[in-house]
Design a protein around this motif. Sequence first.
Motif, PDB file in Angstrom:
ATOM      1  N   VAL A   1      11.561  16.103 -15.758  1.00 53.48           N
ATOM      2  CA  VAL A   1      10.922  15.855 -17.053  1.00 53.48           C
ATOM      3  C   VAL A   1      10.680  14.366 -17.292  1.00 53.48           C
ATOM      4  CG1 VAL A   1      11.760  17.961 -18.149  1.00 53.48           C
ATOM      5  CG2 VAL A   1      13.201  15.928 -18.169  1.00 53.48           C
ATOM      6  N   ASP A   2      11.531  13.528 -16.724  1.00 55.28           N
ATOM      7  CA  ASP A   2      11.338  12.080 -16.799  1.00 55.28           C
ATOM      8  C   ASP A   2      12.166  11.430 -15.694  1.00 55.28           C
ATOM      9  OD1 ASP A   2      14.077  11.781 -17.764  1.00 55.28           O
ATOM     10  OD2 ASP A   2      13.320  12.328 -19.751  1.00 55.28           O
ATOM     11  N   SER A   3      12.023  10.109 -15.547  1.00 55.53           N
ATOM     12  CA  SER A   3      12.699   9.400 -14.455  1.00 55.53           C
ATOM     13  C   SER A   3      14.220   9.439 -14.592  1.00 55.53           C
ATOM     14  CB  SER A   3      12.220   7.948 -14.394  1.00 55.53           C
ATOM     15  OG  SER A   3      12.469   7.287 -15.621  1.00 55.53           O
ATOM     16  N   LEU A   4      14.715   9.567 -15.828  1.00 55.33           N
ATOM     17  CA  LEU A   4      16.157   9.607 -16.045  1.00 55.33           C
ATOM     18  C   LEU A   4      16.770  10.948 -15.636  1.00 55.33           C
ATOM     19  CD1 LEU A   4      16.365   7.855 -19.543  1.00 55.33           C
ATOM     20  CD2 LEU A   4      16.736   6.836 -17.286  1.00 55.33           C
ATOM     21  N   SER A   5      15.920  11.966 -15.487  1.00 54.73           N
ATOM     22  CA  SER A   5      16.415  13.307 -15.167  1.00 54.73           C
ATOM     23  C   SER A   5      16.286  13.659 -13.689  1.00 54.73           C
ATOM     24  CB  SER A   5      15.646  14.344 -16.000  1.00 54.73           C
ATOM     25  OG  SER A   5      15.758  14.090 -17.380  1.00 54.73           O
ATOM     26  N   VAL A   6      15.839  12.700 -12.885  1.00 54.38           N
ATOM     27  CA  VAL A   6      15.589  12.988 -11.475  1.00 54.38           C
ATOM     28  C   VAL A   6      16.864  13.435 -10.760  1.00 54.38           C
ATOM     29  CG1 VAL A   6      14.905  11.999  -9.255  1.00 54.38           C
ATOM     30  CG2 VAL A   6      13.599  11.477 -11.305  1.00 54.38           C
ATOM     31  N   ASP A   7      17.946  12.697 -10.947  1.00 52.76           N
ATOM     32  CA  ASP A   7      19.195  13.041 -10.258  1.00 52.76           C
ATOM     33  C   ASP A   7      19.709  14.415 -10.678  1.00 52.76           C
ATOM     34  OD1 ASP A   7      19.160  10.663  -8.906  1.00 52.76           O
ATOM     35  OD2 ASP A   7      20.485   9.626 -10.315  1.00 52.76           O
ATOM     36  N   THR A   8      19.605  14.706 -11.961  1.00 51.56           N
ATOM     37  CA  THR A   8      20.041  16.023 -12.451  1.00 51.56           C
ATOM     38  C   THR A   8      19.178  17.126 -11.860  1.00 51.56           C
ATOM     39  OG1 THR A   8      20.758  15.032 -14.534  1.00 51.56           O
ATOM     40  CG2 THR A   8      20.464  17.418 -14.508  1.00 51.56           C
ATOM     41  N   ALA A   9      17.855  16.895 -11.850  1.00 52.89           N
ATOM     42  CA  ALA A   9      16.937  17.883 -11.289  1.00 52.89           C
ATOM     43  C   ALA A   9      17.213  18.095  -9.798  1.00 52.89           C
ATOM     44  CB  ALA A   9      15.497  17.436 -11.502  1.00 52.89           C
ATOM     45  N   GLN A  10      17.526  17.011  -9.102  1.00 50.94           N
ATOM     46  CA  GLN A  10      17.820  17.131  -7.671  1.00 50.94           C
ATOM     47  C   GLN A  10      19.080  17.969  -7.449  1.00 50.94           C
ATOM     48  OE1 GLN A  10      17.691  13.443  -5.551  1.00 50.94           O
ATOM     49  NE2 GLN A  10      18.418  14.317  -3.633  1.00 50.94           N
ATOM     50  N   GLU A  11      20.096  17.774  -8.278  1.00 56.51           N
ATOM     51  CA  GLU A  11      21.307  18.574  -8.157  1.00 56.51           C
ATOM     52  C   GLU A  11      21.027  20.053  -8.407  1.00 56.51           C
ATOM     53  OE1 GLU A  11      24.142  16.949 -10.840  1.00 56.51           O
ATOM     54  OE2 GLU A  11      24.359  15.044  -9.745  1.00 56.51           O
ATOM     55  N   VAL A  12      20.175  20.344  -9.383  1.00 62.69           N
ATOM     56  CA  VAL A  12      19.815  21.734  -9.687  1.00 62.69           C
ATOM     57  C   VAL A  12      19.124  22.376  -8.498  1.00 62.69           C
ATOM     58  CG1 VAL A  12      18.335  23.204 -11.120  1.00 62.69           C
ATOM     59  CG2 VAL A  12      19.665  21.348 -12.171  1.00 62.69           C
TER      60      VAL A  12
ATOM     61  N   SER B   1       0.822  -1.210   0.000  1.00 63.41           N
ATOM     62  CA  SER B   1       0.000   0.000   0.000  1.00 63.41           C
ATOM     63  C   SER B   1       0.854   1.257   0.000  1.00 63.41           C
ATOM     64  CB  SER B   1      -0.928  -0.007   1.224  1.00 63.41           C
ATOM     65  OG  SER B   1      -1.698   1.180   1.280  1.00 63.41           O
ATOM     66  N   VAL B   2       1.888   1.262   0.862  1.00 58.41           N
ATOM     67  CA  VAL B   2       2.774   2.430   0.939  1.00 58.41           C
ATOM     68  C   VAL B   2       3.528   2.609  -0.366  1.00 58.41           C
ATOM     69  CG1 VAL B   2       4.819   3.367   2.068  1.00 58.41           C
ATOM     70  CG2 VAL B   2       3.021   2.340   3.443  1.00 58.41           C
ATOM     71  N   THR B   3       4.042   1.511  -0.916  1.00 58.42           N
ATOM     72  CA  THR B   3       4.783   1.578  -2.174  1.00 58.42           C
ATOM     73  C   THR B   3       3.890   2.078  -3.306  1.00 58.42           C
ATOM     74  OG1 THR B   3       6.181  -0.267  -1.477  1.00 58.42           O
ATOM     75  CG2 THR B   3       6.150   0.257  -3.827  1.00 58.42           C
ATOM     76  N   GLU B   4       2.659   1.562  -3.371  1.00 57.64           N
ATOM     77  CA  GLU B   4       1.731   1.995  -4.414  1.00 57.64           C
ATOM     78  C   GLU B   4       1.371   3.463  -4.259  1.00 57.64           C
ATOM     79  OE1 GLU B   4      -2.734   0.887  -6.118  1.00 57.64           O
ATOM     80  OE2 GLU B   4      -1.869  -0.232  -4.445  1.00 57.64           O
ATOM     81  N   SER B   5       1.201   3.888  -3.001  1.00 55.88           N
ATOM     82  CA  SER B   5       0.860   5.289  -2.729  1.00 55.88           C
ATOM     83  C   SER B   5       1.937   6.230  -3.233  1.00 55.88           C
ATOM     84  CB  SER B   5       0.659   5.482  -1.219  1.00 55.88           C
ATOM     85  OG  SER B   5       0.446   6.846  -0.920  1.00 55.88           O
ATOM     86  N   ILE B   6       3.201   5.867  -2.970  1.00 53.74           N
ATOM     87  CA  ILE B   6       4.308   6.725  -3.411  1.00 53.74           C
ATOM     88  C   ILE B   6       4.486   6.621  -4.921  1.00 53.74           C
ATOM     89  CG2 ILE B   6       6.790   7.144  -3.217  1.00 53.74           C
ATOM     90  CD1 ILE B   6       6.662   6.090  -0.383  1.00 53.74           C
ATOM     91  N   SER B   7       4.410   5.414  -5.449  1.00 61.17           N
ATOM     92  CA  SER B   7       4.622   5.219  -6.886  1.00 61.17           C
ATOM     93  C   SER B   7       3.542   5.897  -7.719  1.00 61.17           C
ATOM     94  CB  SER B   7       4.648   3.718  -7.211  1.00 61.17           C
ATOM     95  OG  SER B   7       5.713   3.086  -6.557  1.00 61.17           O
ATOM     96  N   SER B   8       2.320   5.998  -7.167  1.00 59.07           N
ATOM     97  CA  SER B   8       1.220   6.617  -7.906  1.00 59.07           C
ATOM     98  C   SER B   8       1.483   8.083  -8.202  1.00 59.07           C
ATOM     99  CB  SER B   8      -0.090   6.478  -7.122  1.00 59.07           C
ATOM    100  OG  SER B   8      -0.040   7.237  -5.934  1.00 59.07           O
ATOM    101  N   MET B   9       2.374   8.689  -7.430  1.00 60.11           N
ATOM    102  CA  MET B   9       2.716  10.089  -7.641  1.00 60.11           C
ATOM    103  C   MET B   9       3.809  10.249  -8.693  1.00 60.11           C
ATOM    104  SD  MET B   9       2.679  11.301  -3.660  1.00 60.11           S
ATOM    105  CE  MET B   9       2.946  13.032  -4.036  1.00 60.11           C
ATOM    106  N   GLY B  10       4.288   9.129  -9.240  1.00 57.84           N
ATOM    107  CA  GLY B  10       5.305   9.192 -10.280  1.00 57.84           C
ATOM    108  C   GLY B  10       6.698   8.989  -9.724  1.00 57.84           C
ATOM    109  N   THR B  11       7.578   8.527 -10.597  1.00 59.65           N
ATOM    110  CA  THR B  11       8.952   8.261 -10.167  1.00 59.65           C
ATOM    111  C   THR B  11       9.853   9.475 -10.361  1.00 59.65           C
ATOM    112  OG1 THR B  11       9.454   7.393 -12.369  1.00 59.65           O
ATOM    113  CG2 THR B  11       8.753   5.812 -10.692  1.00 59.65           C
ATOM    114  N   ASN B  12       9.287  10.586 -10.855  1.00 59.66           N
ATOM    115  CA  ASN B  12      10.109  11.760 -11.127  1.00 59.66           C
ATOM    116  C   ASN B  12       9.835  12.909 -10.155  1.00 59.66           C
ATOM    117  OD1 ASN B  12       7.545  12.107 -12.087  1.00 59.66           O
ATOM    118  ND2 ASN B  12       8.132  13.113 -13.987  1.00 59.66           N
TER     119      ASN B  12
END
Length: 417
Positions: free
Chosen positions: A236-247, A48-59
């Motif tokens: 913008v997508d899951s591959l850009s999460v780390d870059t966005a976090q650094e920004v 349930s917790v995993t689905e709740s977080i995942s439903s908000m997207g991986t980005n």
Amino acid sequence: MQLFQTISMAFKAISGNKVRSFLTMLGVIIGVMSVIVLVAIGQGTTASVTESISSMGTNLLTVNIMTRSIGGKNAMRGGMTPGGSAKGTVILKLDEILALEEDESIAYVSPTCTGSLTVKAGSTNTTASVMGVLPAYQYIINQGVEQGRYIIDADVDNRSAVCVIGVDLAQDLFGNTNVVGNTVYIDGRKFKIVGVLESKGTSMTGSSDESIVLPFTLAQRMLESTTISSIYVSAVDSLSVDTAQEVVERFLYKKYQNESTYSVMNQTQMLETANETASTLSLMLGGIAGISLLVGGIAGISLLVGGIGIMNIMLVSVTERTREIGIRKAIGAKRRNILLQFLIESVVISGLGGVLGLVLGYGLMHVLENYVGMSLTMSLGVAQLAIAFSMGVGVIFGLYPANKASCLKPIDALHYS
């Protein structure tokens, strides 16, 4: 071949004393049910917790900024809490946050402010969760509207007295969800309902079905929140999460010059933390269930008798069948044959109890799903472990009676009456 004959004899002995055998199994049945249901709750919580977080997207990135508060309707005086302001505190401005969207790795940004205010419609009065957001927030958390529209830029710029309401709150206030165009009073101020949120149920962050969404600028004023303390960012997508976090982290460090002032967390980190917590819960529940099963195996919990265990019933069985043991030994049965006969009988009793417990536990899981409000799951590994544990109880606590039976001398056994 001899093994199958021994198993067949065990089933005949059990079927010859059905009530007694069932009472003996009862402790194992209760124990296995405990394992299945409690571990299922733990695994269901994890899912349930995993689905709740995942439903908000991986980005998704969530930013929390800690500043010392001196006021506000939702402030805690004298502590380090999100929101509020103090002399010398660095103030984060809305246009600075929106400038983050200019980076190619970031799709949407929305600060949020939350609190509780009185909401009134007609004669109905209640306290509801209020959230101030920008229009981008609906895309960040993947939540649209069932009716009407969401907050728009003009609402934020003009501090328009409009709101989007959750379905459950609409039902509580108006008795139905067809409320677009209706009026509510929030903290005594008149608001027009422009939309109804789509239902998402309860998540780890609460229930949007019972909340009201306001334009961010107006919500700040009504909640007397003078600083921005919570920001949601969508890469913008899951591959850009780390870059966005650094920004985002570079921007915040440049602003505050102190990493302890803020925290930035992405969905992967949130999932890892949530899964670690839920796994700990599952282990705890499994441990409790394991203790319950062990106690069931030793004490043989019974509805009619205070304690009939596998060891006790097997000792009774040895006593009742002493002459049978003597006859078998007299015609050539070896000690290991007698030992195996009673040991298998003990394992069959506990194994049947385990299977019944598994079936009843599975049924109880589906009954409980309607009450706990989440899907309960039972993995194959847990079921196998429960059955193996129940059969292990039969081996451990059937060994002494079986050994006692195998050590009987034929002459003494034949003279037993």
